[in-house]
Motif scaffolding. Structure first.
Motif, PDB file in Angstrom:
ATOM      1  N   GLU A 206      -0.287  13.520   0.218  1.00  0.00           N
ATOM      2  CA  GLU A 206      -1.126  12.363  -0.088  1.00  0.00           C
ATOM      3  C   GLU A 206      -2.581  12.762  -0.040  1.00  0.00           C
ATOM      4  O   GLU A 206      -3.007  13.481   0.865  1.00  0.00           O
ATOM      5  N   ASN A 207      -3.338  12.319  -1.026  1.00  0.00           N
ATOM      6  CA  ASN A 207      -4.795  12.457  -0.994  1.00  0.00           C
ATOM      7  C   ASN A 207      -5.330  11.046  -0.812  1.00  0.00           C
ATOM      8  O   ASN A 207      -5.351  10.251  -1.759  1.00  0.00           O
ATOM      9  N   GLN A 208      -5.729  10.715   0.402  1.00  0.00           N
ATOM     10  CA  GLN A 208      -5.955   9.331   0.793  1.00  0.00           C
ATOM     11  C   GLN A 208      -7.160   8.699   0.102  1.00  0.00           C
ATOM     12  O   GLN A 208      -8.062   9.382  -0.373  1.00  0.00           O
ATOM     13  N   LEU A 209      -7.155   7.371   0.067  1.00  0.00           N
ATOM     14  CA  LEU A 209      -8.307   6.633  -0.447  1.00  0.00           C
ATOM     15  C   LEU A 209      -9.505   6.835   0.460  1.00  0.00           C
ATOM     16  O   LEU A 209      -9.393   6.800   1.684  1.00  0.00           O
ATOM     17  N   GLU A 705     -11.755  10.529   7.675  1.00  0.00           N
ATOM     18  CA  GLU A 705     -11.899   9.372   6.796  1.00  0.00           C
ATOM     19  C   GLU A 705     -10.592   8.961   6.121  1.00  0.00           C
ATOM     20  O   GLU A 705      -9.729   9.789   5.863  1.00  0.00           O
ATOM     21  N   GLY A 706     -10.515   7.673   5.798  1.00  0.00           N
ATOM     22  CA  GLY A 706      -9.392   7.147   5.040  1.00  0.00           C
ATOM     23  C   GLY A 706      -9.406   5.633   5.077  1.00  0.00           C
ATOM     24  O   GLY A 706      -9.481   5.020   6.147  1.00  0.00           O
ATOM     25  N   ALA A 707      -9.358   5.014   3.892  1.00  0.00           N
ATOM     26  CA  ALA A 707      -9.284   3.554   3.819  1.00  0.00           C
ATOM     27  C   ALA A 707      -7.858   3.127   4.141  1.00  0.00           C
ATOM     28  O   ALA A 707      -6.907   3.598   3.521  1.00  0.00           O
ATOM     29  N   GLU A 708      -7.721   2.224   5.090  1.00  0.00           N
ATOM     30  CA  GLU A 708      -6.399   1.751   5.493  1.00  0.00           C
ATOM     31  C   GLU A 708      -6.306   0.245   5.256  1.00  0.00           C
ATOM     32  O   GLU A 708      -7.216  -0.512   5.597  1.00  0.00           O
ATOM     33  N   TYR A 709      -5.169  -0.177   4.683  1.00  0.00           N
ATOM     34  CA  TYR A 709      -4.918  -1.585   4.386  1.00  0.00           C
ATOM     35  C   TYR A 709      -3.612  -2.003   5.052  1.00  0.00           C
ATOM     36  O   TYR A 709      -2.671  -1.198   5.166  1.00  0.00           O
ATOM     37  N   ASP A 710      -3.540  -3.264   5.461  1.00  0.00           N
ATOM     38  CA  ASP A 710      -2.269  -3.749   5.988  1.00  0.00           C
ATOM     39  C   ASP A 710      -1.382  -4.223   4.837  1.00  0.00           C
ATOM     40  O   ASP A 710      -1.759  -4.119   3.664  1.00  0.00           O
ATOM     41  N   ASP A 711      -0.212  -4.761   5.165  1.00  0.00           N
ATOM     42  CA  ASP A 711       0.750  -5.148   4.133  1.00  0.00           C
ATOM     43  C   ASP A 711       0.256  -6.301   3.275  1.00  0.00           C
ATOM     44  O   ASP A 711       0.780  -6.543   2.181  1.00  0.00           O
ATOM     45  N   GLN A 714      -5.272  -6.418   3.364  1.00  0.00           N
ATOM     46  CA  GLN A 714      -6.512  -6.592   4.124  1.00  0.00           C
ATOM     47  C   GLN A 714      -7.024  -5.218   4.561  1.00  0.00           C
ATOM     48  O   GLN A 714      -6.269  -4.402   5.106  1.00  0.00           O
ATOM     49  N   LEU A 715      -8.308  -4.963   4.347  1.00  0.00           N
ATOM     50  CA  LEU A 715      -8.903  -3.690   4.730  1.00  0.00           C
ATOM     51  C   LEU A 715      -9.025  -3.634   6.246  1.00  0.00           C
ATOM     52  O   LEU A 715      -9.751  -4.428   6.860  1.00  0.00           O
ATOM     53  N   VAL A 716      -8.323  -2.694   6.866  1.00  0.00           N
ATOM     54  CA  VAL A 716      -8.341  -2.534   8.321  1.00  0.00           C
ATOM     55  C   VAL A 716      -9.556  -1.726   8.751  1.00  0.00           C
ATOM     56  O   VAL A 716     -10.102  -1.933   9.838  1.00  0.00           O
ATOM     57  N   THR A 717      -9.987  -0.809   7.885  1.00  0.00           N
ATOM     58  CA  THR A 717     -11.129   0.059   8.204  1.00  0.00           C
ATOM     59  C   THR A 717     -12.373  -0.456   7.485  1.00  0.00           C
ATOM     60  O   THR A 717     -12.968   0.231   6.664  1.00  0.00           O
ATOM     61  N   TYR A 723     -13.965   3.022  10.373  1.00  0.00           N
ATOM     62  CA  TYR A 723     -13.896   4.083   9.354  1.00  0.00           C
ATOM     63  C   TYR A 723     -14.866   5.171   9.794  1.00  0.00           C
ATOM     64  O   TYR A 723     -16.084   4.966   9.799  1.00  0.00           O
ATOM     65  N   THR A 724     -14.337   6.317  10.183  1.00  0.00           N
ATOM     66  CA  THR A 724     -15.169   7.349  10.800  1.00  0.00           C
ATOM     67  C   THR A 724     -15.878   8.187   9.745  1.00  0.00           C
ATOM     68  O   THR A 724     -15.247   8.910   8.981  1.00  0.00           O
ATOM     69  N   VAL A 725     -17.188   8.055   9.690  1.00  0.00           N
ATOM     70  CA  VAL A 725     -18.016   8.937   8.876  1.00  0.00           C
ATOM     71  C   VAL A 725     -18.485  10.071   9.769  1.00  0.00           C
ATOM     72  O   VAL A 725     -18.959   9.828  10.883  1.00  0.00           O
ATOM     73  N   PRO A 726     -18.326  11.337   9.344  1.00  0.00           N
ATOM     74  CA  PRO A 726     -18.698  12.435  10.238  1.00  0.00           C
ATOM     75  C   PRO A 726     -20.156  12.368  10.667  1.00  0.00           C
ATOM     76  O   PRO A 726     -21.044  12.103   9.855  1.00  0.00           O
ATOM     77  N   LYS A 727     -20.377  12.586  11.933  1.00  0.00           N
ATOM     78  CA  LYS A 727     -21.724  12.673  12.498  1.00  0.00           C
ATOM     79  C   LYS A 727     -22.079  14.143  12.699  1.00  0.00           C
ATOM     80  O   LYS A 727     -21.246  15.026  12.486  1.00  0.00           O
TER      81      LYS A 727
END
Length: 800
Positions: A206-209, A705-711, A714-717, A723-727
């Motif tokens: 998988e290449n995530q959103l 990173e990765g956009a996660e949605y519930d069933d 709904q955007l969970v991140t 949603y972790t952006v690298p620091k």
């Protein structure tokens, strides 16, 4: 220009003051960026900085559901608020109001993409209504007073699931949720290669959103003059001319009376290429009220509505000989297109993906099939790299597994299968321009002290420590061209670039280019190009881009095309200008044009160095027009439209060294080495900066990173809390170096660098972690729990 980096590996390229560089050496020098003082001191002008007399503010009511019928919209409470000027919905629009798709495929299912939803919403964040108010906070409060009656429907967010027979239907016109079916390569030839193979490896991955996270959210300010029907839109755009063209049709306004201007833009990464409903709504609101209107997205809005990237589910197979030759490659991908077809969405998982599946390797048989799927997530389109990171990830993960399958060191497996002669015609349509892949591999292995590193890995494993080395031999395609080919592939626009170079009577120069920079350093690099071509002082060259009223036409900045296509347009114009100046010089020096030589800004008669004129003197004479050749017009400027004959193909070898703690799943990147070949380098410091930024984004995808949605879709991140952006703490120190294989395709010999790091980094990190744990695969992002489970499954002898 074109020599290997003079700095020692990892020490970084040192910036040079332009005043310390001779004019003859300006091209290829690591001079300081001229853009930075304004950006660092706050003098830059971003879209939200714009304040106009009488300006009002706009906000947008967005759907809280991913999929629902709209039973009714009650705007009365919002309209009654003090300071609210208007609330309007789709029922109030009298313009076409549907966003077009700029890339067509034979099998493409085109669906309506309204700027305001009328009957159904198809993703969380879909626009429903617009509020125009005197104050920004009043507008935001009023949006909350709009009541929408929904009839919720089932939602689907995964492309594989969307293609199931019982999946919720996103568009009735595409009842099976198939946006397109597409393939490339030779299926029969590939089947035959697999039939003859001694080994076959296969993998589901998988290449995530991903959610774009530019420093500056999308924004627009529109102002309308009813007396002459002229409309100006200042906006966060990577391609103002394209936005002008598309917007003119959406809002039914004459293109020649529409100005689109990009002020300073705080990053784009592809997300500011596309035409969104929001900027069209700002323009409509300005026309409706004949007052300037501003809209600036909140960070929450950008998470819900900016076009996301990647979103591939792939099954890949690689056929191998007993000796370790790659015989065939088969790839089947389901690509997430989101709820609507964004501007260039159909191109990304097809021609920008399938055509790069040969990687750096001589693969005699390849076949790829892609199914585009409608889902209930925001539209999915180009994000830094746009198709090429997805392709490189598949290729390099499979190469990692293939080397293990045949019992070869991964570096030597790559070396064995590299393309050796150029130009090289791949089995997936494209022809690589030039390259020397072994050179970048050897340089990276030398920097790593690879043999010693492998020995350390073995010793560490005996001590219970898990060290891994991951290689990534990436290739990128930049400067999609020529326009004729792009048209045959489905592009609804040419992919040339325009450049105008103008001398002023004083001898100063202005260069106008149709690209539109948003952090790449165009003001610096373009001035270096023009100064070098004309032999004038770097500080005497001004660069203008990003404004449709200043530049007649242009195609914008994306796909690492600016230097290869936009820079080449400026070279072409500069050389035209020099030819005119040479005729004027010959006339005034009383010599034949063929006897006049040009070097370093000076025209001189061959064999008579005392008979010479500088090009700035010629510029003055061209505008005085007192002593010109017969039939020559006054002035000194030239315009070119440059349409390359082919893409350019940068490449490189990136390597990550990691240590994994199997007890916690934590990953430490101990070293990151990047050796890139981007052809000739206009400014090595800017090249280095682009590599650094790209690698940071690639590591972000690999680990965080990765956009996660519930069933329910709904955007969970939906925020930076989730949603972790690298620091800075997440990004390792990078050891960079380069080789140089000039491209024969353009006059600068450049190849493009803006996306290289993002294309190379994810698989370097994933390969390293899988190498450390001796597991087949872990899907990105490699979060601690996922890695911990894989480590324990491997230790227990189970499936990872």
């Amino acid at each position: 220009m074109g020599a290997e980096s003079e700095s020692e590996s990892g020490s970084g390229v040192q910036s040079i003051d332009p005043d310390d560089v001779d004019a003859a050496d300006i091209l290829g020098s690591a001079i300081e960026r001229r853009e930075d003082p304004a950006l660092l001191t706050g003098d830059a002008e971003y879209t939200d900085d714009i304040e106009l007399p009488g300006m009002v503010h706009m906000t947008i009511k967005r759907s809280q559901h991913a999929h629902a019928r709209i039973e009714g919209i009650d705007t009365s409470e919002a309209e009654a608020m003090d300071g609210v000027i208007e609330v309007f919905t789709a029922a109030d629009l009298d313009v076409p109001g549907s966003l077009p798709t700029g890339w067509l495929l034979d099998s493409l299912e085109q669906v309506d993409h309204p700027i305001l939803a009328e009957e159904r919403v198809r993703y969380q964040g879909d626009a429903l209504a617009v509020v125009v108010a005197e104050e920004r906070y009043v507008a935001h409060d009023a949006v909350d007073r709009i009541d929408v009656d929904y009839d919720r429907l089932g939602a689907v967010v995964d492309p594989d699931e969307a293609l199931d027979d019982d999946a919720p239907v996103v568009h009735d016109d595409a009842g099976d949720n198939v946006a397109f079916d597409w393939e490339i390569g030779d299926a029969e030839k590939t089947d035959a290669a697999f039939a003859d193979a001694d080994h076959v490896v296969d993998l589901d991955l998988e290449n995530q959103l991903l959610i774009p996270n530019a420093m500056e959210p999308r924004a627009a300010v529109a102002e309308y003059n009813p007396s002459n029907d002229e409309l100006a839109v200042h906006m966060t755009s990577q391609n103002p001319h394209l936005h002008r063209l598309l917007m003119s049709g959406v809002i039914d306004h004459p293109e020649h009376k529409l100005q689109v201007r990009a002020p300073d833009v705080g990053g784009g990464f592809g997300s500011k290429i596309h035409h969104y409903a929001d900027e069209a709504l700002v323009a409509l609101a300005a026309k409706r009220h004949e007052r300037p209107v501003k809209w600036t997205a909140t960070r929450t809005e950008t998470y819900l509505t900016d076009a996301q990237g990647r979103g591939h589910d792939t099954h890949a197979e690689m056929a191998l000989s007993a000796d370790g030759d790659i015989l065939g490659f088969r790839v089947d991908t389901d690509a997430n297109l989101g709820a609507y077809l964004s501007t260039f969405a159909p191109a990304v998982p097809t021609y920008l993906y399938g055509t790069l599946l040969s990687g750096q390797y001589d693969i005699p048989a390849i076949h790829c099939s892609v199914t585009g799927a409608f889902t209930n997530v925001p539209p999915v389109d180009a994000y830094r790299g746009a198709g090429r990171p997805e392709a490189s990830f598949v290729v390099e993960r499979m190469v990692h597994l293939a080397a293990k399958e045949v019992g070869m060191d991964p570096a030597e497996f790559r070396r064995r299968n590299f393309v050796g002669e150029f130009p090289y015609q791949t089995e997936v349509a494209v022809e690589y321009d030039s390259g020397d892949y072994e050179k970048t591999l050897d340089r990276a292995l030398d920097i790593l002290d690879y043999d010693a590193l492998r020995e350390r890995q073995r010793e560490a494993r005996e001590d219970g420590k898990y060290v891994g080395v991951g290689l990534s031999a990436y290739i990128e395609a930049c400067g999609l061209a020529p326009s004729e080919l792009a048209g045959q592939l489905g592009a609804q626009a040419g992919l040339w670039e325009s450049g105008l170079v103008r001398f002023h009577p004083s001898g100063k120069v202005t260069a106008y280019c149709g690209t539109s920079g948003h952090g790449q350093g165009h003001d610096t690099t373009y001035a270096q190009i023009v100064a070098n071509e004309l032999g004038v002082d770097y500080d005497d060259v001004e660069v203008v881009e990003g404004d449709t009223d200043e530049i007649p036409q242009g195609m914008g900045t994306y796909g690492s095309r600016s230097a290869a296509v936009g820079g080449s347009a400026l070279v072409k114009s500069s050389r035209k200008l020099v030819e005119k100046a040479k005729r004027i010089a010959a006339h005034q020096l009383e010599a034949a044009p063929e006897d006049v030589e040009f070097e370093g800004g000076d025209f001189q008669v061959a064999g008579a160095p005392d008979r010479s004129m500088h090009i700035t003197e010629i510029a003055t004479q061209a505008y005085l027009a007192h002593d010109m050749p017969d039939d020559m017009e006054p002035g000194l400027e030239a315009t070119s439209f440059y349409d390359p004959d082919n893409f350019v193909f940068p490449f490189g070898l990136h390597a990550a060294v990691v240590e994994v703690d199997p007890a916690t799943g934590e990953i430490e990147i101990e070293r990151y080495v990047a050796v890139d070949d981007v052809g000739n380098q206009i400014n090595p410091k800017i090249v280095e900066g682009q590599i650094h930024g790209g690698v940071a984004q690639g590591i972000g995808q690999a680990l965080y990173e990765g956009a996660e949605y519930d069933d329910n879709g709904q955007l969970v991140t939906g925020s930076m809390q989730d949603y972790t952006v690298p620091k800075a703490e997440h990004v390792p120190e990078m050891e960079t170096d380069s080789t140089c294989t000039p491209s024969p395709v353009n006059p600068l010999g450049v190849k493009g660098v803006g996306e290289a790091g993002t294309i190379a980094a994810p698989q370097a990190v994933v390969n390293a972690v899988c190498d450390a744990l001796d597991v087949e695969h872990i899907d990105m992002p490699l979060k601690a729990e996922k890695v911990w489970r894989a480590a324990n499954a491997a230790t227990d002898g189970g499936e990872n």
